[in-house]
Design an enzyme around this catalytic site. Structure first.
Site, short mmCIF file in Angstrom:
data_model
loop_
_atom_site.label_atom_id
_atom_site.label_comp_id
_atom_site.label_asym_id
_atom_site.label_seq_id
_atom_site.Cartn_x
_atom_site.Cartn_y
_atom_site.Cartn_z
N GLN A 66 -22.64 -15.14 6.81
CA GLN A 66 -23.41 -14.33 5.86
C GLN A 66 -24.55 -13.64 6.60
O GLN A 66 -25.27 -12.84 6.02
CB GLN A 66 -24.02 -15.23 4.78
CG GLN A 66 -23.00 -15.95 3.95
CD GLN A 66 -23.69 -16.99 3.08
OE1 GLN A 66 -24.18 -16.70 2.00
NE2 GLN A 66 -23.73 -18.22 3.56
N ASN A 67 -24.73 -14.02 7.87
CA ASN A 67 -25.89 -13.51 8.61
C ASN A 67 -25.64 -12.11 9.14
O ASN A 67 -24.51 -11.71 9.38
CB ASN A 67 -26.25 -14.47 9.75
CG ASN A 67 -26.70 -15.81 9.22
OD1 ASN A 67 -27.04 -15.91 8.04
ND2 ASN A 67 -26.69 -16.82 10.05
N HIS A 117 -21.75 -9.83 5.25
CA HIS A 117 -22.84 -8.97 4.74
C HIS A 117 -23.22 -7.87 5.72
O HIS A 117 -24.29 -7.28 5.58
CB HIS A 117 -24.06 -9.83 4.40
CG HIS A 117 -23.81 -10.78 3.26
ND1 HIS A 117 -24.51 -11.95 3.07
CD2 HIS A 117 -22.91 -10.73 2.24
CE1 HIS A 117 -24.06 -12.56 1.98
NE2 HIS A 117 -23.08 -11.85 1.47
N CYS A 167 -22.13 11.44 6.95
CA CYS A 167 -20.98 11.73 7.82
C CYS A 167 -20.30 10.45 8.34
O CYS A 167 -19.25 10.51 8.96
CB CYS A 167 -21.39 12.61 9.00
SG CYS A 167 -22.43 11.77 10.20
N GLY A 182 -25.78 -24.45 7.36
CA GLY A 182 -27.01 -23.78 6.94
C GLY A 182 -26.87 -22.75 5.84
O GLY A 182 -27.41 -21.66 5.96
N ASN A 232 -26.49 -29.48 7.27
CA ASN A 232 -27.69 -28.94 6.62
C ASN A 232 -28.68 -30.09 6.45
O ASN A 232 -28.29 -31.19 6.06
CB ASN A 232 -27.30 -28.36 5.23
CG ASN A 232 -28.35 -27.41 4.68
OD1 ASN A 232 -29.54 -27.72 4.65
ND2 ASN A 232 -27.90 -26.27 4.22
P1 NAD Z 1 -30.44 -19.32 2.39
O1 NAD Z 1 -31.61 -18.60 2.92
O2 NAD Z 1 -30.14 -19.25 0.96
O3 NAD Z 1 -30.45 -20.88 2.79
C1 NAD Z 1 -30.68 -21.35 4.04
C2 NAD Z 1 -30.12 -22.77 4.17
O4 NAD Z 1 -30.31 -23.18 5.52
C3 NAD Z 1 -30.78 -23.82 3.28
O5 NAD Z 1 -29.79 -24.60 2.64
C4 NAD Z 1 -31.57 -24.69 4.27
O6 NAD Z 1 -31.66 -26.06 3.88
C5 NAD Z 1 -30.73 -24.54 5.53
N1 NAD Z 1 -31.44 -24.76 6.78
C6 NAD Z 1 -32.74 -24.55 7.07
N2 NAD Z 1 -33.00 -24.89 8.34
C7 NAD Z 1 -31.83 -25.31 8.88
C8 NAD Z 1 -31.45 -25.77 10.17
N3 NAD Z 1 -32.33 -25.86 11.18
N4 NAD Z 1 -30.17 -26.13 10.36
C9 NAD Z 1 -29.25 -26.05 9.35
N5 NAD Z 1 -29.57 -25.62 8.12
C10 NAD Z 1 -30.83 -25.24 7.89
O7 NAD Z 1 -29.28 -18.81 3.22
P2 NAD Z 1 -27.93 -18.30 2.76
O8 NAD Z 1 -27.32 -19.26 1.80
O9 NAD Z 1 -27.27 -18.00 4.01
O10 NAD Z 1 -28.21 -16.96 1.92
C11 NAD Z 1 -29.16 -15.98 2.19
C12 NAD Z 1 -28.59 -14.61 2.41
O11 NAD Z 1 -29.58 -13.87 3.08
C13 NAD Z 1 -27.41 -14.60 3.31
O12 NAD Z 1 -26.37 -14.11 2.60
C14 NAD Z 1 -27.74 -13.64 4.45
O13 NAD Z 1 -27.02 -12.44 4.34
C15 NAD Z 1 -29.14 -13.26 4.27
N6 NAD Z 1 -30.01 -13.65 5.40
C16 NAD Z 1 -29.59 -13.55 6.67
C17 NAD Z 1 -30.41 -13.92 7.70
C18 NAD Z 1 -29.92 -13.81 9.11
O14 NAD Z 1 -29.14 -12.90 9.40
N7 NAD Z 1 -30.31 -14.71 9.99
C19 NAD Z 1 -31.68 -14.42 7.43
C20 NAD Z 1 -32.10 -14.48 6.10
C21 NAD Z 1 -31.24 -14.11 5.09
#
Ligand code: NAD
Length: 245
Positions: free
Chosen positions: A101-102, A119, A130, A188, A214
């Site tokens: 999702q990142n 995403h 374009c 995560g 997590n």
């Molecule tokens: P989220 O922000 O909803 O949740 C983050 C999760 O990560 C939580 O459950 C938390 O407990 C866990 N977490 C925190 N620290 C951790 C660690 N060190 N190790 C493992 N887990 C850990 O994230 P989501 O569910 O991915 O949804 C957010 C949306 O926002 C995503 O769809 C994404 O597109 C976007 N997003 C992306 C980024 C990125 O690209 N890095 C950053 C922020 C948000």
């Protein structure tokens, strides 16, 4: 925990098709904050800045935030041990793909090849007129909003905003792999974002074993998850790597 790690390593070793499903949590230890939770970006910014309709009406205003969050801040992040272990698993034939999702490109920078970006990716920008695609390294962020060199149209980061559809290829590949896999490792993710969170759920419905990494409980925990390795992504994945190799 040690016995859980051993059991998980055995499951991964014996699996015929393992996928990983990653969320913002895997990049937290690279210094990229998640959106949700205590230190989440939505405590500081209004999510409206990433709403497609709002962006079209206020591109200049939105770009001030987009630059600050994604190009001043995310740009300095590097892959951490967790990204690297997933790349190592793929190179060793123990992991088929990463559905992420990142939007931070850190899986690719760590060496993962088969990455489905649910995403999109902030390292690419696109002209909505374009269709020309630009690499973020080509853009002068001193002058925003950035514009297409062909037609002068304002460029949009190539990650999805609220109100936009999931990129078709990533969506189809992710669900195809979710149906084929026998193991899915969730790293995560809160499980709150749909339709992405349906990927591990589809894997579960098809009989896969679901491993969750997590430090907190999530919407997957207890419902979808078979084994919850409670801890930080870097710590747990390094332990798994040590057990596997
Ligand atoms: P989220 O922000 O909803 O949740 C983050 C999760 O990560 C939580 O459950 C938390 O407990 C866990 N977490 C925190 N620290 C951790 C660690 N060190 N190790 C493992 N887990 C850990 O994230 P989501 O569910 O991915 O949804 C957010 C949306 O926002 C995503 O769809 C994404 O597109 C976007 N997003 C992306 C980024 C990125 O690209 N890095 C950053 C922020 C948000």
């Amino acid at each position: 925990m040690d016995s859980q790690i051993k059991e998980t390593a055995k499951i991964i070793r014996e699996s015929k098709f393992t996928i990983a499903f990653t969320g913002a949590g895997i990049s937290v230890e690279s210094g990229v904050p998640p959106f949700r939770g205590e230190h989440g970006l939505w405590n500081k910014y209004n999510p409206e800045i990433l709403d497609l309709g709002y962006y079209h009406e206020n591109p200049e205003k939105c770009w001030l935030f987009i630059r600050e969050i994604f190009y001043d801040f995310f740009a300095n992040a590097h892959p951490n041990k967790a990204h690297k272990v997933l790349a190592h698993l793929e190179q060793s034939g123990l992991l088929h793909s990463v559905v992420t999702q990142n939007i931070d490109n850190l899986h690719q920078e760590a060496g993962s090849k088969n990455v489905y970006e649910f995403h999109g990716n902030s390292k690419r920008l696109k002209c909505l007129k374009c269709g020309k695609v630009f690499d973020a390294s080509e853009i002068d962020f001193e002058h925003i909003p950035p514009r297409c060199d062909e037609d002068g149209e304002i460029l949009k980061p190539d990650f999805i905003f609220f109100g936009e559809g999931i990129p078709t290829a990533a969506f189809e590949n992710a669900f195809a792999d979710a149906e084929k896999c026998d193991v899915c490792i969730i790293v995560g993710s809160t499980g709150e974002v749909t339709p992405a969170s349906f990927v591990p759920r589809a894997a579960k419905q098809n009989g896969a074993t679901i491993i969750e990494i997590n430090p907190e409980k999530t919407l997957f925990t207890g419902q979808v998850t078979d084994i919850h390795l409670m801890g930080k992504a870097t710590v747990i994945l390094e332990k798994l790597e040590n057990q596997l190799f």
